[in-house]
Write an enzyme that holds these catalytic residues in place. Structure first.
Site, PDB file in Angstrom:
ATOM      1  N   GLY A  14      49.268  55.111  30.877  1.00 33.79           N
ATOM      2  CA  GLY A  14      49.091  55.003  32.362  1.00 33.79           C
ATOM      3  C   GLY A  14      50.611  54.253  33.050  1.00 33.79           C
ATOM      4  O   GLY A  14      51.709  54.757  32.195  1.00 33.79           O
ATOM      5  N   GLY A  52      48.595  49.992  47.447  1.00 29.91           N
ATOM      6  CA  GLY A  52      50.029  50.002  47.508  1.00 29.91           C
ATOM      7  C   GLY A  52      50.741  49.245  46.331  1.00 29.91           C
ATOM      8  O   GLY A  52      50.001  48.522  45.397  1.00 29.91           O
ATOM      9  N   HIS A 354      37.766  43.195  39.004  1.00 31.60           N
ATOM     10  CA  HIS A 354      38.740  44.023  39.545  1.00 31.60           C
ATOM     11  C   HIS A 354      39.872  44.360  38.471  1.00 31.60           C
ATOM     12  O   HIS A 354      40.355  45.138  37.993  1.00 31.60           O
ATOM     13  CB  HIS A 354      39.392  44.080  40.775  1.00 31.60           C
ATOM     14  CG  HIS A 354      40.263  44.960  41.361  1.00 31.60           C
ATOM     15  ND1 HIS A 354      40.361  46.311  41.470  1.00 31.60           N
ATOM     16  CD2 HIS A 354      41.421  44.763  41.872  1.00 31.60           C
ATOM     17  CE1 HIS A 354      41.224  46.934  41.903  1.00 31.60           C
ATOM     18  NE2 HIS A 354      42.211  46.074  42.085  1.00 31.60           N
ATOM     19  N   ARG A 389      45.779  37.158  41.155  1.00 27.51           N
ATOM     20  CA  ARG A 389      46.745  38.174  41.450  1.00 27.51           C
ATOM     21  C   ARG A 389      46.657  38.611  42.852  1.00 27.51           C
ATOM     22  O   ARG A 389      45.899  38.772  43.434  1.00 27.51           O
ATOM     23  CB  ARG A 389      46.736  39.305  40.664  1.00 27.51           C
ATOM     24  CG  ARG A 389      47.535  40.511  40.980  1.00 27.51           C
ATOM     25  CD  ARG A 389      47.379  41.738  40.195  1.00 27.51           C
ATOM     26  NE  ARG A 389      46.393  42.383  40.286  1.00 27.51           N
ATOM     27  CZ  ARG A 389      46.095  43.206  41.192  1.00 27.51           C
ATOM     28  NH1 ARG A 389      46.965  43.538  42.387  1.00 27.51           N
ATOM     29  NH2 ARG A 389      44.975  43.836  41.252  1.00 27.51           N
ATOM     30  N   LEU A 390      48.079  38.653  43.461  1.00 22.20           N
ATOM     31  CA  LEU A 390      47.978  39.030  44.942  1.00 22.20           C
ATOM     32  C   LEU A 390      47.645  40.665  44.934  1.00 22.20           C
ATOM     33  O   LEU A 390      48.517  41.347  43.950  1.00 22.20           O
ATOM     34  CB  LEU A 390      49.139  38.679  45.709  1.00 22.20           C
ATOM     35  CG  LEU A 390      49.235  36.929  45.964  1.00 22.20           C
ATOM     36  CD1 LEU A 390      50.544  37.016  47.018  1.00 22.20           C
ATOM     37  CD2 LEU A 390      48.009  36.652  46.683  1.00 22.20           C
TER      38      LEU A 390
END
Length: 583
Positions: A14, A52, A354, A389-390
């Site tokens: 990845g 993003g 997530h 996490r942002l």
């Protein structure tokens, strides 16, 4: 058994793995670098990232602001020296991948376009429509093709690290197409296998994300750091768990309860104002938004369908022009998987697992506690994400710390080193025997366990005990139940005894990884008697900096159970304070 060798071996194809491969060959062009992945690299989960990647680029923003947003958003569990390095190197990495060909979306004047993302003061999230990970992974993969010294082992599943003389010296893997056992020796190994979201039932993660690399390191004696911090994304499709990107809310989407009310205005999302302003409340941190969903459910203000409770994400007011330009993939996913058109209809969403803030404990160079072993990306925990996490930091993290791990591994592999000894090849043969015995095992004990049944039981345990809200009694019960599942796993019997594409065998091995990680998550959560970020204890609702301004370290004990220790958080410039976001 087929035996081969290289200088630097990267497990995972990845974003982090490919960036590490490029950095390794650029650092030492004479090194032989190899990437081994259980899927073709372009099918790695990075390809599914939509919203993003964050980096300071616009006037009015600053590295200090990016660092503070990240540290505050992580509820002060981030190592601040790592965050400062991250935000400093992020713009350079983003410009580099642009020069390699990543097609960032542009403003009318030609400048790189950025969008707001949850928990950030400034607009600093670069994007390529809503297929950012797709374009980044394409760019990285195509760049690796320029280097003849990068070899690939596609569709090969790593089952063991080879460790001798205090250092990692390679791996054992199964070639999925043939069932052949591969032993690949290496001077340095980088684990970049992604997270372990499939430990939970509702997740945005693909079926390949079972925590392979985390479990491999854990079994080799390397601690896992901060495993109790599991991020729920507030907007996943209820049945599939497919992500509806945060970009939908960044562009102006609203979250509505069953009454059509923008319920987030009733919750403290960490903004300095008494109530969040209507314009930006949907861009609160992911943990706070997921927790607000649970509160709405408790108040009876959510909708209920065949796959549980949900609310609506309303993008209709954005119009077809904006949706087709900036959120085309969101529209495609909704049409294909929900049979709805977000231009005309509201999207049903619920929180889904997530991202793992925790992972293999590393330093800022990707180095682990085991010589010759490195880690990067979601598989690693360099501690820039803390307790939450942002959004949009993770893709940039893959670039920054993938590059750092690649450079460090290349430097290590360039030094003088003895050839692998007999013990390494003896381990490889032992692993081959273990795999063959597992494949041929019969019902000798009288019990016949199935992979699917055990996995279903594990998913019920993790969702019930280690979800958005946790409690001591539930976690204690979960620890006991998971230990019982580990015992039952020893009686798993396979129906498929073939070697060619034996997905039942790989599913069983992946389940064994996930059981180890589920135990690490539950034990780490049980020991942390406070609430911080994504870890919310109903019996300990307050944050406790006196006792728990520290990283948890889960070590695998001799009996297979986790032993939890702690490591202080590195504070450089920002002492712990109240967690706020926004201007």
């Amino acid at each position: 058994m087929e035996i081969s060798s290289c200088d630097v071996l990267i497990v995972g194809g990845g974003g982090a793995g490919l960036r590490a491969a490029i950095a390794a060959v650029e650092t030492s062009p004479k090194l032989r670098v190899a990437v081994i992945s259980k899927v073709y690299p372009m099918r790695s989960h990075t390809v599914s990232a939509e919203g993003g990647a964050a980096a300071v680029i616009k006037p009015g923003d600053s590295l200090e602001a990016h660092a503070y947003d990240t540290i505050s958003g992580g509820d002060w569990l981030c190592d601040q020296d790592a965050v400062e390095a991250f935000v400093r190197e992020a713009p350079r990495e983003m410009l580099q991948i642009e020069h390699w060909g990543c097609p960032w979306s542009r403003e009318p004047d030609g400048h790189v376009a950025v969008r707001p993302f949850g928990g950030m003061k400034a607009e600093r999230t670069w994007f390529a429509a809503d297929k950012t990970g797709f374009h980044m992974l394409h760019t990285l993969f195509q760049t690796t093709l320029k280097y003849d010294s990068i070899a690939r082992y596609d569709e090969c599943f790593v089952t063991r690290l080879l460790v001798d003389d205090g250092r990692c010296q390679g791996v054992v893997a199964i070639e999925l197409a043939t069932g052949k056992t591969l032993a690949i020796t290496a001077k340095a190994v980088i684990l970049a296998t992604g997270g372990c979201g499939r430990v939970f039932p509702f997740t945005t993660n693909a079926n390949i994300k079972n925590g392979d690399g985390m479990a491999l390191a854990y079994r080799a004696g390397v601690p896992l750091k901060d495993m109790e911090f599991v991020q729920y994304h507030p907007t996943g499709l209820p049945f599939t768990g497919i992500l509806i990107t945060e970009a939908a809310r960044a562009e102006g989407g609203w979250l509505l309860n069953k009454d059509g009310y923008r319920y987030l205005q009733d919750y403290d999302l960490g903004k300095p104002e008494p109530k969040p302003v209507l314009r930006s409340m949907e861009l609160g941190p992911r943990d706070r938004l997921s927790q607000a969903f649970v509160k709405e459910q408790e108040k009876g203000r959510t909708l209920e369908g065949p796959y549980g409770h949900y609310v609506h994400l309303d993008c209709r007011h954005l119009g077809a022009k904006i949706i087709d330009k900036k959120l085309p993939f969101v529209r495609e996913l909704c049409l294909k998987y929900q049979n709805i058109d977000p231009v005309k209809e509201m999207i049903p969403v619920r929180p889904v697992v997530h991202y793992m803030m925790g992972g293999i404990s590393t330093d800022m160079q990707g180095t682990t506690a085991l010589g010759g072993l490195y880690a990067a990306g979601e598989a690693a925990c360099v501690s820039i994400n803390g307790a939450n996490r942002l959004g949009s930091n993770s893709l940039t993290e893959c670039l920054v710390f993938g590059a750092r791990a690649g450079k460090s591994a290349a430097a290590f592999a360039s030094g003088p080193m003895p050839e692998p000894g007999r013990a390494v090849f003896a381990q490889a043969r032992d692993e081959q025997s273990r795999l063959e015995n597992f494949l041929r095992k019969t019902n000798g004990t009288g019990r016949k366990e199935r992979v699917a049944a055990l996995r279903e039981d594990m998913l019920k345990i993790t969702e019930a005990s280690a979800g958005i809200y946790r409690s001591g009694p539930a976690l204690e019960q979960a620890a006991q139940k998971l230990r019982a599942l580990q015992d039952r796993f020893s009686d798993v019997i396979l129906d498929d005894r073939s070697y060619t594409f034996n997905t039942e065998l790989t599913s069983a091995l992946e389940l064994s990884y996930m059981l180890d990680l589920a135990e690490a998550i539950v034990h780490s959560a049980l020991k942390r008697t406070e609430s911080r970020g994504s870890h919310q204890r109903t019996d300990f609702p307050a944050r406790d900096d006196q006792k728990f301004l520290a990283h948890s370290l889960a070590f695998r004990a001799a009996d297979g159970t986790p032993r939890i220790d702690y490591l202080p958080v590195t504070i450089t410039r920002w002492p712990p304070g109240k967690r706020v976001y926004g201007k």
